[in-house]
Design a protein around this motif. Structure first.
Motif, PDB file in Angstrom:
ATOM      1  N   VAL A  39      -8.830  11.442   6.864  1.00 54.77           N
ATOM      2  CA  VAL A  39      -7.376  11.542   6.676  1.00 54.77           C
ATOM      3  C   VAL A  39      -6.634  10.523   7.533  1.00 54.77           C
ATOM      4  O   VAL A  39      -5.641   9.929   7.091  1.00 54.77           O
ATOM      5  CB  VAL A  39      -6.893  12.972   6.995  1.00 54.77           C
ATOM      6  CG1 VAL A  39      -5.374  13.035   7.016  1.00 54.77           C
ATOM      7  CG2 VAL A  39      -7.438  13.953   5.973  1.00 54.77           C
ATOM      8  N   MET A  43      -8.005   7.377   4.074  1.00 56.31           N
ATOM      9  CA  MET A  43      -7.125   8.131   3.180  1.00 56.31           C
ATOM     10  C   MET A  43      -5.669   8.172   3.646  1.00 56.31           C
ATOM     11  O   MET A  43      -4.830   8.763   2.973  1.00 56.31           O
ATOM     12  CB  MET A  43      -7.650   9.566   3.025  1.00 56.31           C
ATOM     13  CG  MET A  43      -8.996   9.685   2.328  1.00 56.31           C
ATOM     14  SD  MET A  43      -9.592  11.394   2.260  1.00 56.31           S
ATOM     15  CE  MET A  43      -8.285  12.190   1.333  1.00 56.31           C
ATOM     16  N   HIS A  44      -5.358   7.548   4.778  1.00 54.53           N
ATOM     17  CA  HIS A  44      -3.986   7.684   5.300  1.00 54.53           C
ATOM     18  C   HIS A  44      -2.955   7.045   4.382  1.00 54.53           C
ATOM     19  O   HIS A  44      -1.786   7.436   4.390  1.00 54.53           O
ATOM     20  CB  HIS A  44      -3.889   7.064   6.700  1.00 54.53           C
ATOM     21  CG  HIS A  44      -3.722   5.586   6.704  1.00 54.53           C
ATOM     22  ND1 HIS A  44      -4.781   4.711   6.578  1.00 54.53           N
ATOM     23  CD2 HIS A  44      -2.606   4.810   6.803  1.00 54.53           C
ATOM     24  CE1 HIS A  44      -4.326   3.469   6.597  1.00 54.53           C
ATOM     25  NE2 HIS A  44      -3.020   3.497   6.748  1.00 54.53           N
ATOM     26  N   LYS A  45      -3.367   6.079   3.538  1.00 55.29           N
ATOM     27  CA  LYS A  45      -2.428   5.398   2.643  1.00 55.29           C
ATOM     28  C   LYS A  45      -1.878   6.326   1.565  1.00 55.29           C
ATOM     29  O   LYS A  45      -0.889   6.003   0.913  1.00 55.29           O
ATOM     30  CB  LYS A  45      -3.106   4.198   2.012  1.00 55.29           C
ATOM     31  CG  LYS A  45      -3.493   3.109   3.022  1.00 55.29           C
ATOM     32  CD  LYS A  45      -4.165   1.937   2.349  1.00 55.29           C
ATOM     33  CE  LYS A  45      -4.567   0.863   3.369  1.00 55.29           C
ATOM     34  NZ  LYS A  45      -5.267  -0.281   2.731  1.00 55.29           N
ATOM     35  N   ARG A  46      -2.532   7.449   1.355  1.00 56.79           N
ATOM     36  CA  ARG A  46      -2.055   8.395   0.349  1.00 56.79           C
ATOM     37  C   ARG A  46      -0.834   9.186   0.827  1.00 56.79           C
ATOM     38  O   ARG A  46      -0.203   9.890   0.040  1.00 56.79           O
ATOM     39  CB  ARG A  46      -3.166   9.387  -0.011  1.00 56.79           C
ATOM     40  CG  ARG A  46      -4.412   8.724  -0.589  1.00 56.79           C
ATOM     41  CD  ARG A  46      -5.412   9.770  -1.039  1.00 56.79           C
ATOM     42  NE  ARG A  46      -6.624   9.175  -1.587  1.00 56.79           N
ATOM     43  CZ  ARG A  46      -7.627   9.858  -2.131  1.00 56.79           C
ATOM     44  NH1 ARG A  46      -7.537  11.181  -2.214  1.00 56.79           N
ATOM     45  NH2 ARG A  46      -8.690   9.242  -2.589  1.00 56.79           N
ATOM     46  N   PHE A  47      -0.549   9.087   2.118  1.00 57.67           N
ATOM     47  CA  PHE A  47       0.567   9.844   2.685  1.00 57.67           C
ATOM     48  C   PHE A  47       1.702   8.906   3.073  1.00 57.67           C
ATOM     49  O   PHE A  47       1.472   7.834   3.628  1.00 57.67           O
ATOM     50  CB  PHE A  47       0.108  10.627   3.918  1.00 57.67           C
ATOM     51  CG  PHE A  47      -1.029  11.559   3.654  1.00 57.67           C
ATOM     52  CD1 PHE A  47      -0.802  12.828   3.150  1.00 57.67           C
ATOM     53  CD2 PHE A  47      -2.336  11.160   3.895  1.00 57.67           C
ATOM     54  CE1 PHE A  47      -1.861  13.692   2.905  1.00 57.67           C
ATOM     55  CE2 PHE A  47      -3.403  12.014   3.659  1.00 57.67           C
ATOM     56  CZ  PHE A  47      -3.161  13.280   3.153  1.00 57.67           C
ATOM     57  N   GLU A  48       2.909   9.331   2.784  1.00 56.91           N
ATOM     58  CA  GLU A  48       4.083   8.511   3.068  1.00 56.91           C
ATOM     59  C   GLU A  48       4.288   8.376   4.574  1.00 56.91           C
ATOM     60  O   GLU A  48       4.166   9.345   5.327  1.00 56.91           O
ATOM     61  CB  GLU A  48       5.318   9.149   2.422  1.00 56.91           C
ATOM     62  CG  GLU A  48       6.564   8.284   2.476  1.00 56.91           C
ATOM     63  CD  GLU A  48       7.737   8.936   1.764  1.00 56.91           C
ATOM     64  OE1 GLU A  48       8.819   8.312   1.724  1.00 56.91           O
ATOM     65  OE2 GLU A  48       7.577  10.072   1.274  1.00 56.91           O
ATOM     66  N   LYS A 114       3.037  16.698   8.260  1.00 55.44           N
ATOM     67  CA  LYS A 114       2.529  17.082   6.944  1.00 55.44           C
ATOM     68  C   LYS A 114       1.972  18.505   6.967  1.00 55.44           C
ATOM     69  O   LYS A 114       2.186  19.281   6.036  1.00 55.44           O
ATOM     70  CB  LYS A 114       1.433  16.117   6.495  1.00 55.44           C
ATOM     71  CG  LYS A 114       1.916  14.715   6.186  1.00 55.44           C
ATOM     72  CD  LYS A 114       2.842  14.693   4.987  1.00 55.44           C
ATOM     73  CE  LYS A 114       3.304  13.275   4.671  1.00 55.44           C
ATOM     74  NZ  LYS A 114       4.287  13.245   3.552  1.00 55.44           N
TER      75      LYS A 114
END
Length: 297
Positions: A39, A43-48, A114
């Protein structure tokens, strides 16, 4: 039976590898590590507005996981639960005083935002991390747990003890939140003298529980009175007193270190603010300089 029949060596308790090293806790720890690094990494790019975790945060998180596994999955947990009150207190010292601040400092701000984005979770967070509520909640739960009849009742029911420990861990995180909250806009953050007072108050509130154990005139807990004696030189009463001392020493060490760190930064900030404007660091001046929007009426 003679005394020697009750004095078992640490290598002769019949404990299996699974008992001593808890593969289920090991798998859980590895799962948490995997999720964290995925995360906060690929995968951090999936979060704004998300960024990767810093090297310091990753190092702190790994250290936190090692502490967690040492407390919950190593022989500290097994022998502390079955034989030695002192190891049980060491386990609690790790889980409630060392682990929470390390994990909180390892969490990127965006990730916590988040996690607590849902309104019910945000409301719970705001309620339990109020400094007064957090301090009283943790220290009350911790003190109640060490009342002999409550402790012995929990020890007889593994499920209830697990539930109580989970609640205590969450209460410990809430207690540490006003000190090391990663959220910059958190209204529960304390600063300066307020933070110093809060840490000192927590140290005072936990003292009665430690004093009850250290200065008791007799063994308090039937769970350990009836347990086999592992070491001839460590009887039940000495083990109990050692446990109280371990808890108090670890608590004093952690709180004292945090107090020193907070005081140093508070003092440094106060000195900077007392300097003439032209001698203050540029960053400090920028923080004081109102923006155009702030200057509008």
């Amino acid at each position: 039976m003679g005394q020697h029949q009750h004095e078992l060596s640490a290598m002769n308790t019949g404990a299996s590898f699974s008992d001593l090293w808890s593969p289920d806790v090991m798998l859980f720890t590895l799962l948490i590590a995997t999720v964290y690094f995925l995360v906060t990494g690929p995968m951090h790019k999936r979060f704004e507005h998300a960024t990767t975790a810093t090297a310091k945060q990753k190092l702190l998180f790994v250290f936190g996981l090692l502490l967690f596994y040492a407390a919950q999955g190593s022989p500290i947990s097994y022998y502390g639960h079955h034989y030695l009150f002192s190891l049980h207190m060491l386990q609690q010292s790790i889980l409630y005083f060392a682990l929470p601040p390390i994990v909180l400092l390892a969490m990127p701000e965006w990730l916590l935002e988040k996690i607590f984005q849902p309104r019910p979770l945000k409301a719970i967070l705001r309620a339990v991390t109020h400094p007064l509520v957090a301090a009283l909640l943790f220290n009350t739960l911790f003190s109640f747990y060490h009342i002999p009849f409550i402790f012995d009742a929990a020890a007889l029911n593994h499920e209830w003890m697990t539930v109580y420990h989970v609640v205590l861990i969450f209460a410990a995180f809430a207690m540490w939140w006003p000190i090391v909250s990663p959220l910059s806009d958190s209204k529960r953050q304390l600063a300066g003298l307020k933070k110093l007072t809060y840490i000192f108050a927590n140290g005072v509130l936990i003292t009665p529980a430690c004093a009850l154990i250290i200065f008791a005139s007799d063994p308090l807990y039937a769970t350990y009175i009836s347990a086999p004696q592992l070491f001839p030189s460590l009887d039940t009463f000495s083990d109990q007193r050692l446990g109280g001392i371990i808890m108090k020493l670890v608590q004093e060490l952690v709180y004292g270190s945090v107090l020193a760190y907070v005081f140093y930064h508070w003092y440094k900030q106060e000195k900077q603010e007392d300097l003439p404007m032209d001698e203050q660091p540029a960053v400090a001046l920028l923080r004081k300089t109102p923006t155009m929007d702030e200057g509008r009426v």
